[in-house]
Enzyme design. Structure first.
Site, PDB file in Angstrom:
ATOM      1  N   ASN A  15      19.099 -16.706 -95.014  1.00 15.79           N
ATOM      2  CA  ASN A  15      19.872 -16.925 -93.794  1.00 15.79           C
ATOM      3  C   ASN A  15      19.241 -16.064 -92.705  1.00 15.79           C
ATOM      4  O   ASN A  15      19.524 -14.874 -92.600  1.00 15.79           O
ATOM      5  CB  ASN A  15      21.332 -16.538 -94.052  1.00 15.79           C
ATOM      6  CG  ASN A  15      22.216 -16.759 -92.839  1.00 15.79           C
ATOM      7  OD1 ASN A  15      21.721 -17.044 -91.744  1.00 15.79           O
ATOM      8  ND2 ASN A  15      23.510 -16.619 -93.025  1.00 15.79           N
ATOM      9  N   ARG A  79      19.500 -21.682 -94.505  1.00 15.37           N
ATOM     10  CA  ARG A  79      20.580 -22.060 -93.584  1.00 15.37           C
ATOM     11  C   ARG A  79      19.956 -22.386 -92.234  1.00 15.37           C
ATOM     12  O   ARG A  79      19.165 -21.593 -91.706  1.00 15.37           O
ATOM     13  CB  ARG A  79      21.544 -20.889 -93.425  1.00 15.37           C
ATOM     14  CG  ARG A  79      22.613 -21.203 -92.406  1.00 15.37           C
ATOM     15  CD  ARG A  79      23.428 -19.988 -92.048  1.00 15.37           C
ATOM     16  NE  ARG A  79      24.457 -20.365 -91.109  1.00 15.37           N
ATOM     17  CZ  ARG A  79      24.960 -19.539 -90.196  1.00 15.37           C
ATOM     18  NH1 ARG A  79      24.540 -18.296 -90.136  1.00 15.37           N
ATOM     19  NH2 ARG A  79      25.890 -19.957 -89.393  1.00 15.37           N
ATOM     20  N   HIS A 168      29.728 -23.764 -88.832  1.00 16.24           N
ATOM     21  CA  HIS A 168      30.346 -23.201 -90.046  1.00 16.24           C
ATOM     22  C   HIS A 168      30.567 -24.285 -91.096  1.00 16.24           C
ATOM     23  O   HIS A 168      31.411 -24.135 -91.981  1.00 16.24           O
ATOM     24  CB  HIS A 168      31.725 -22.558 -89.771  1.00 16.24           C
ATOM     25  CG  HIS A 168      31.710 -21.321 -88.926  1.00 16.24           C
ATOM     26  ND1 HIS A 168      32.719 -21.043 -88.033  1.00 16.24           N
ATOM     27  CD2 HIS A 168      30.856 -20.292 -88.856  1.00 16.24           C
ATOM     28  CE1 HIS A 168      32.477 -19.884 -87.431  1.00 16.24           C
ATOM     29  NE2 HIS A 168      31.327 -19.409 -87.915  1.00 16.24           N
ATOM     30  N   ARG A 229      33.999 -14.404 -78.301  1.00 14.54           N
ATOM     31  CA  ARG A 229      33.943 -15.671 -77.558  1.00 14.54           C
ATOM     32  C   ARG A 229      35.336 -16.099 -77.117  1.00 14.54           C
ATOM     33  O   ARG A 229      36.300 -15.933 -77.853  1.00 14.54           O
ATOM     34  CB  ARG A 229      33.348 -16.792 -78.422  1.00 14.54           C
ATOM     35  CG  ARG A 229      31.895 -16.588 -78.795  1.00 14.54           C
ATOM     36  CD  ARG A 229      31.330 -17.868 -79.423  1.00 14.54           C
ATOM     37  NE  ARG A 229      30.065 -17.612 -80.072  1.00 14.54           N
ATOM     38  CZ  ARG A 229      29.865 -17.683 -81.397  1.00 14.54           C
ATOM     39  NH1 ARG A 229      30.839 -18.032 -82.198  1.00 14.54           N
ATOM     40  NH2 ARG A 229      28.680 -17.427 -81.904  1.00 14.54           N
ATOM     41  N   MET A 271      39.497  -6.877 -86.029  1.00 17.36           N
ATOM     42  CA  MET A 271      40.937  -7.066 -86.230  1.00 17.36           C
ATOM     43  C   MET A 271      41.586  -5.841 -86.876  1.00 17.36           C
ATOM     44  O   MET A 271      42.764  -5.570 -86.652  1.00 17.36           O
ATOM     45  CB  MET A 271      41.162  -8.325 -87.069  1.00 17.36           C
ATOM     46  CG  MET A 271      42.538  -8.908 -86.994  1.00 17.36           C
ATOM     47  SD  MET A 271      43.158  -9.170 -85.314  1.00 17.36           S
ATOM     48  CE  MET A 271      42.646 -10.850 -84.980  1.00 17.36           C
ATOM     49  N   GLY A 318      36.211 -13.075 -92.782  1.00 13.47           N
ATOM     50  CA  GLY A 318      36.684 -11.687 -92.654  1.00 13.47           C
ATOM     51  C   GLY A 318      38.153 -11.536 -92.288  1.00 13.47           C
ATOM     52  O   GLY A 318      38.915 -10.857 -92.978  1.00 13.47           O
ATOM     53  N   GLU A 372      29.111 -19.180 -98.704  1.00 13.85           N
ATOM     54  CA  GLU A 372      28.112 -20.073 -98.118  1.00 13.85           C
ATOM     55  C   GLU A 372      26.815 -20.066 -98.915  1.00 13.85           C
ATOM     56  O   GLU A 372      26.129 -21.083 -99.015  1.00 13.85           O
ATOM     57  CB  GLU A 372      27.873 -19.695 -96.657  1.00 13.85           C
ATOM     58  CG  GLU A 372      29.081 -20.042 -95.796  1.00 13.85           C
ATOM     59  CD  GLU A 372      29.113 -19.336 -94.458  1.00 13.85           C
ATOM     60  OE1 GLU A 372      28.777 -19.963 -93.453  1.00 13.85           O
ATOM     61  OE2 GLU A 372      29.482 -18.138 -94.417  1.00 13.85           O
TER      62      GLU A 372
HETATM   63  P1  AMP Z   1      32.966 -12.180 -90.875  1.00 10.60           P
HETATM   64  O1  AMP Z   1      32.319 -12.692 -89.618  1.00 10.60           O
HETATM   65  O2  AMP Z   1      33.495 -13.258 -91.756  1.00 10.60           O
HETATM   66  O3  AMP Z   1      32.133 -11.174 -91.616  1.00 10.60           O
HETATM   67  O4  AMP Z   1      34.275 -11.380 -90.384  1.00 10.60           O
HETATM   68  C1  AMP Z   1      34.150 -10.168 -89.679  1.00 10.60           C
HETATM   69  C2  AMP Z   1      35.494  -9.768 -89.106  1.00 10.60           C
HETATM   70  O5  AMP Z   1      36.474  -9.742 -90.121  1.00 10.60           O
HETATM   71  C3  AMP Z   1      35.518  -8.367 -88.511  1.00 10.60           C
HETATM   72  O6  AMP Z   1      35.088  -8.374 -87.172  1.00 10.60           O
HETATM   73  C4  AMP Z   1      36.973  -7.981 -88.623  1.00 10.60           C
HETATM   74  O7  AMP Z   1      37.641  -8.347 -87.438  1.00 10.60           O
HETATM   75  C5  AMP Z   1      37.505  -8.829 -89.738  1.00 10.60           C
HETATM   76  N1  AMP Z   1      37.917  -8.041 -90.920  1.00 10.60           N
HETATM   77  C6  AMP Z   1      37.164  -7.575 -91.911  1.00 10.60           C
HETATM   78  N2  AMP Z   1      37.912  -6.881 -92.795  1.00 10.60           N
HETATM   79  C7  AMP Z   1      39.189  -6.912 -92.349  1.00 10.60           C
HETATM   80  C8  AMP Z   1      40.429  -6.393 -92.796  1.00 10.60           C
HETATM   81  N3  AMP Z   1      40.524  -5.686 -93.909  1.00 10.60           N
HETATM   82  N4  AMP Z   1      41.535  -6.643 -92.053  1.00 10.60           N
HETATM   83  C9  AMP Z   1      41.449  -7.371 -90.914  1.00 10.60           C
HETATM   84  N5  AMP Z   1      40.316  -7.879 -90.444  1.00 10.60           N
HETATM   85  C10 AMP Z   1      39.181  -7.664 -91.131  1.00 10.60           C
END
Ligand code: AMP
Length: 403
Positions: A15, A79, A168, A229, A271, A318, A372
């Site tokens: 990726n 990817r 996605h 975004r 978050m 996430g 993925e």
């Molecule tokens: P991803 O792009 O799927 O890796 O998601 C990343 C995002 O997931 C981060 O910017 C966080 O906002 C969120 N995230 C990761 N761990 C947690 C958690 N334990 N509780 C809430 N949000 C989370």
């Protein structure tokens, strides 16, 4: 292509993003993952470019006893973000395919060039090995024309490839099938709303295993509120910022893609941090959360109408996998739509797929960790071995799975 060696069962998934290369080696015979890693901060000094990053990946694989020269490798799965209308299925990479993907660069100027470099370097390293492109847009190519079209002048739209493609897709494909499996139903008989909530975020409506609507459009900017975004807004905001705010196209592009969403609303795009600030009574963080969740609810409502009958709402990535607060707030008060989250189940943390709806809920609410890499490896392996059955998964005949 020569017939693959039956003893060759490993797929390397690459990726290549704009500033990082993630890799994972999957053994399709036993489901193991003998090697994985990430090379980050490409272009920032130590790692000059994607070619240098791929060289590091090759060295790391060799150090983990799984060098690129290994005869156990049966394919590389890449990817690729944008397949346009040209690529709707996993595709064996040839010079012609590379040239076609290069033509799509204007549609994905940040992503496709990095993907292409990854492909070129990997092909130079193992010219004999089949390499497969798996497109982020492909799963959404089944959207009906009335969902894919923007209501603008058709000739102009067609001249510039302006339509809704969605992104996605690999995650939406994997999660919608995994949701059906969790419910012990056939994907072909299951209607699912998938909410992929990571730093980028998108929703999709999947009817009987087929994507019929998704929230991202020409680019990943449309739809849900994301980490940085804006998601949906009145397009006239852009003219207003240009005419009244004196901003350039590039400045507005950066504003909407990099400085908006949660970050724009409250200064944080994570978050977890927003949750901490909300607990301290921070009003900007609370408003950012409320805007994020409100948009999600609107999409759940809209996609319920699009699908007519919803069997499952599946949260992933996430935020979707980890934030009980977002899941609860997004679906609160939707009992009228047959959706009822169980607060105790929802609060349980875990890394496995699980149901978080109450026993009364007509619609199952699920948390499904996305994978993925597995999806890309499955698709690449199936293509190069012509397997009738996906190796690692759910006894779904591949012809139904990908066609
Ligand atoms: P991803 O792009 O799927 O890796 O998601 C990343 C995002 O997931 C981060 O910017 C966080 O906002 C969120 N995230 C990761 N761990 C947690 C958690 N334990 N509780 C809430 N949000 C989370």
């Amino acid at each position: 292509m020569t017939d693959p060696d039956p003893a060759a069962t490993r797929v390397l998934v690459l990726n290549s993003g704009s500033s990082s290369v993630k890799y994972q080696l999957l053994d399709m015979a036993d489901g193991s993952r003998p090697a994985s890693g990430i090379v980050e901060r490409i272009g920032e000094g130590e790692v000059a470019d994607h070619a240098a990053a791929l060289k590091i990946v090759a060295d790391e694989l060799a150090a983990q006893g799984a060098g690129l020269d290994s005869p156990a490798l049966v394919a590389v799965g890449h990817r690729v973000v944008h397949g346009g209308t040209r690529f709707t299925e996993p595709t064996l990479i040839t010079d012609d395919v590379v040239a076609e993907v290069e033509k799509l660069v204007p549609l994905a100027p940040l992503h496709n060039p990095a993907n292409i470099t990854g492909i070129k370097v990997a092909r130079r390293m193992r010219p004999d090995l089949p390499q497969v492109a798996v497109f982020d847009t492909a799963f959404h190519s089944t959207m009906p024309e009335h969902a894919a079209r923007y209501a603008i002048d058709t000739a102009t739209a067609d001249a510039y490839g302006v339509r809704r493609y969605g992104f996605h897709g690999t995650s939406h494909a994997y999660v919608s099938r995994a949701a059906a499996r969790l419910l012990e139903r056939e994907p072909g008989e299951t209607n699912t709303i998938v909410l992929h909530l990571g730093n980028g975020a998108s929703a999709s409506a999947v009817s009987g295993g087929v994507c019929v609507e998704t929230s991202m459009g020409l680019t990943p900017l449309e739809g849900l509120v994301m980490g940085t975004r804006s998601g949906d807004l009145d397009p006239a905001v852009i003219f207003h910022l240009a005419r009244v705010g004196g901003m350039s196209t590039d400045e507005i592009d950066t504003l909407l893609n990099k400085r908006s969403g949660l970050l724009g609303l409250c200064g944080d795009n994570d978050m977890r941090e927003i949750g901490r600030r909300m607990a301290e009574g921070d009003r900007a963080a609370q408003l950012a959360f409320d805007v994020y969740v409100h948009r999600l609810r609107k999409y759940v409502g809209a996609y319920t109408a699009v699908l007519g009958r919803v069997d499952a709402i599946a949260f992933t990535a996430g935020v979707g996998e980890n934030s009980a607060a977002v899941r609860e707030a997004a679906l609160r008060g939707l009992e009228g739509l047959g959706v009822e989250v169980d607060p105790v189940r929802n609060a349980v943390r875990g890394s496995a797929s699980r149901l978080v709806s109450s026993g009364n809920s007509r619609v199952a609410v699920a948390v499904i960790p996305t994978d993925e890499e597995l999806e890309i490896a499955d698709q690449a392996y199936a293509l190069v071995t012509d397997a009738a059955q996906a190796p690692s998964d759910w006894n779904i005949p591949l012809r139904n799975k990908y066609r």
